[in-house]
Design a protein around this motif. Structure first.
Motif, short mmCIF file in Angstrom:
data_model
loop_
_atom_site.label_atom_id
_atom_site.label_comp_id
_atom_site.label_asym_id
_atom_site.label_seq_id
_atom_site.Cartn_x
_atom_site.Cartn_y
_atom_site.Cartn_z
N ALA A 115 40.95 44.71 28.18
CA ALA A 115 41.32 43.30 28.20
C ALA A 115 41.77 42.92 29.62
CB ALA A 115 42.42 43.05 27.18
N THR A 116 42.62 41.94 29.74
CA THR A 116 43.08 41.53 31.07
C THR A 116 44.58 41.25 31.07
OG1 THR A 116 42.77 39.96 32.90
CG2 THR A 116 42.64 39.07 30.68
N GLY A 117 45.18 41.49 32.23
CA GLY A 117 46.59 41.14 32.45
C GLY A 117 46.70 39.82 33.19
N CYS A 118 45.56 39.16 33.40
CA CYS A 118 45.56 37.86 34.10
C CYS A 118 45.87 36.73 33.13
CB CYS A 118 44.22 37.64 34.79
SG CYS A 118 43.94 38.77 36.16
N ILE A 119 46.92 36.94 32.34
CA ILE A 119 47.37 35.94 31.36
C ILE A 119 48.83 35.60 31.61
CG2 ILE A 119 45.68 36.48 29.57
CD1 ILE A 119 47.68 38.40 28.32
N PHE A 120 49.31 36.03 32.78
CA PHE A 120 50.69 35.73 33.20
C PHE A 120 50.68 35.21 34.63
CE2 PHE A 120 51.07 39.26 30.15
CZ PHE A 120 52.00 38.74 29.26
N ARG A 170 44.00 44.64 35.51
CA ARG A 170 44.15 43.56 36.50
C ARG A 170 43.50 43.92 37.82
NH1 ARG A 170 48.09 40.77 38.77
NH2 ARG A 170 46.86 38.89 38.44
N MET A 171 42.75 42.97 38.36
CA MET A 171 42.17 43.10 39.69
C MET A 171 41.63 44.51 39.94
SD MET A 171 44.98 40.92 41.86
CE MET A 171 45.03 39.12 41.77
N PRO A 172 40.68 44.98 39.13
CA PRO A 172 40.24 46.38 39.19
C PRO A 172 39.68 46.79 40.55
CG PRO A 172 38.78 45.06 37.83
CD PRO A 172 39.96 44.22 38.10
N ILE A 173 40.01 48.02 40.90
CA ILE A 173 39.61 48.61 42.18
C ILE A 173 39.05 49.99 41.91
CG2 ILE A 173 40.51 49.59 44.35
CD1 ILE A 173 42.67 47.36 44.26
N ASN A 198 50.50 41.69 43.72
CA ASN A 198 50.00 41.69 42.35
C ASN A 198 49.93 43.11 41.80
OD1 ASN A 198 48.78 39.09 41.05
ND2 ASN A 198 48.31 38.89 43.24
N SER A 199 50.00 43.22 40.48
CA SER A 199 49.68 44.48 39.82
C SER A 199 48.18 44.64 39.80
CB SER A 199 50.21 44.48 38.38
OG SER A 199 51.60 44.69 38.36
N MET A 200 47.71 45.87 40.01
CA MET A 200 46.27 46.13 40.03
C MET A 200 45.96 47.45 39.34
SD MET A 200 45.30 44.79 43.87
CE MET A 200 46.11 43.29 44.51
N THR A 201 44.69 47.62 38.99
CA THR A 201 44.22 48.79 38.24
C THR A 201 43.28 49.62 39.10
OG1 THR A 201 44.37 47.54 36.17
CG2 THR A 201 43.01 49.55 36.15
N PHE A 224 47.92 47.97 31.64
CA PHE A 224 47.06 49.04 32.14
C PHE A 224 46.83 48.89 33.64
CE2 PHE A 224 43.06 51.64 31.94
CZ PHE A 224 43.67 52.79 31.43
N THR A 225 47.92 48.98 34.39
CA THR A 225 47.86 48.91 35.84
C THR A 225 48.69 50.05 36.42
OG1 THR A 225 49.82 47.48 36.00
CG2 THR A 225 47.66 46.38 35.82
N ASN A 226 48.52 50.29 37.71
CA ASN A 226 49.39 51.25 38.37
C ASN A 226 50.76 50.62 38.57
OD1 ASN A 226 46.46 52.02 39.38
ND2 ASN A 226 47.74 53.84 39.57
#
Length: 302
Positions: A115-120, A170-173, A198-201, A224-226
């Protein structure tokens, strides 16, 4: 939280078989490679998410222990696409995901849903730079884009499905800096970038963890981010240090950014306490960036 498989056996007592949706996607493709490396039996689904009959046929044919959903609509080239394709976005991100969860539940199969954490978005209780992140149980507060609105909607509904493991990416790398979906690749190609932590994955570290979560039959919502947050400029400074010493970039403000995009973008930090308790070895975002992304791409490295 975890659930027991329909046959009552633990993951270690049975042979794993994964069914993956999203064969042509970035995460779906990486999942297949990880399964091959780990010797896990898997196959890609062929059905359309919104077609229940096709999904039922996929699951019946594969007889999986777990289903992974890395399909859906994010928009090309970006989420602005969803603003003018709302029905298509609903069909894939809401109807399709719910249908898949429902079919899996009927068969006692766990669904791992990317899913995504881009809901905050940062607010008074979660200020930028405070280190106070949004938790799994917090109510989404960002509906600036239609994409995020559909994702928040389906996450709320999926809470009722005890067989679903929702992973807020979030913002996958990844270490593949040639991939246009990679957040680093995106911002190195932009004419100008904002500079917000930002938090990122980091997929190279976290996707194998998602497979381990399936093995443990974990369910519920997971940030589900670092751990921690990193800004655009911090990433680009690392890029310049490790990859391209001649790289340069320009910043602009959120107000200036708003003039060149259709929908606002989410900026936030997620609290990863829950994930860290389950996986204490998880690296912070800056450590993970260096170990999994920049050192493997370092110029002059073997």
């Amino acid at each position: 939280m975890g659930v027991t498989a329909e046959n009552g056996s633990s993951p270690a007592e049975r042979t794993l078989k994964f069914l993956i949706y999203g064969r042509t996607g970035w995460i779906g493709g990486l999942l297949g490679k990880i399964c091959e490396k780990q010797g896990i039996s898997f196959e890609y689904a062929s059905g359309r998410l919104e077609n229940r009959v096709q999904i039922e046929q996929d699951v019946e044919k594969a007889k999986p222990t777990h289903v992974f959903n890395a399909a859906g609509v994010t928009g090309r080239p970006n989420v602005d696409w969803c603003e003018s394709h709302k029905v298509e976005t609903i069909r894939a991100n809401v109807v399709g995901t719910l249908t898949l969860a429902d079919v899996c539940r009927e068969r006692g199969v766990i669904l791992v849903n990317y899913a995504t954490g881009c809901i905050f978005e940062y607010d008074e209780k979660h200020p930028i730079g405070s280190g106070i992140g949004f938790k799994e149980e917090d109510t989404p507060n960002f509906i600036g884009s239609f994409y995020s609105k559909t994702k928040a909607m389906v996450e709320e509904l999926l809470k009722n499905y005890e067989n679903v493991c929702t992973l807020r990416v979030r913002m996958p790398i990844s270490s593949d800096l040639s991939n246009p979906r990679n957040f680093i690749t995106k911002i190195t190609r932009y004419e100008k970038v904002v500079n917000i932590p930002n938090s990122m994955t980091i997929l190279d570290e976290l996707l194998p963890i998602s497979i381990e979560m399936a093995k443990r039959n974990l369910t519920g919502i997971w940030n589900f981010t670092n751990p921690g947050a990193v800004s655009h400029n911090e990433i680009l400074e690392m890029y310049r240090e490790y990859v391209n010493p001649n790289f340069s970039w320009k910043n602009f403000t959120l107000e200036e950014q708003a003039k060149v995009i259709v929908a606002p973008r989410s900026n936030n930090e997620l609290d990863t306490t829950k994930l860290e308790k389950e996986f204490p070895q998880l690296l912070s975002i800056k450590e993970s960036l260096i170990q999994y992304v920049f050192k493997p791409n370092q110029k002059g490295s073997a």
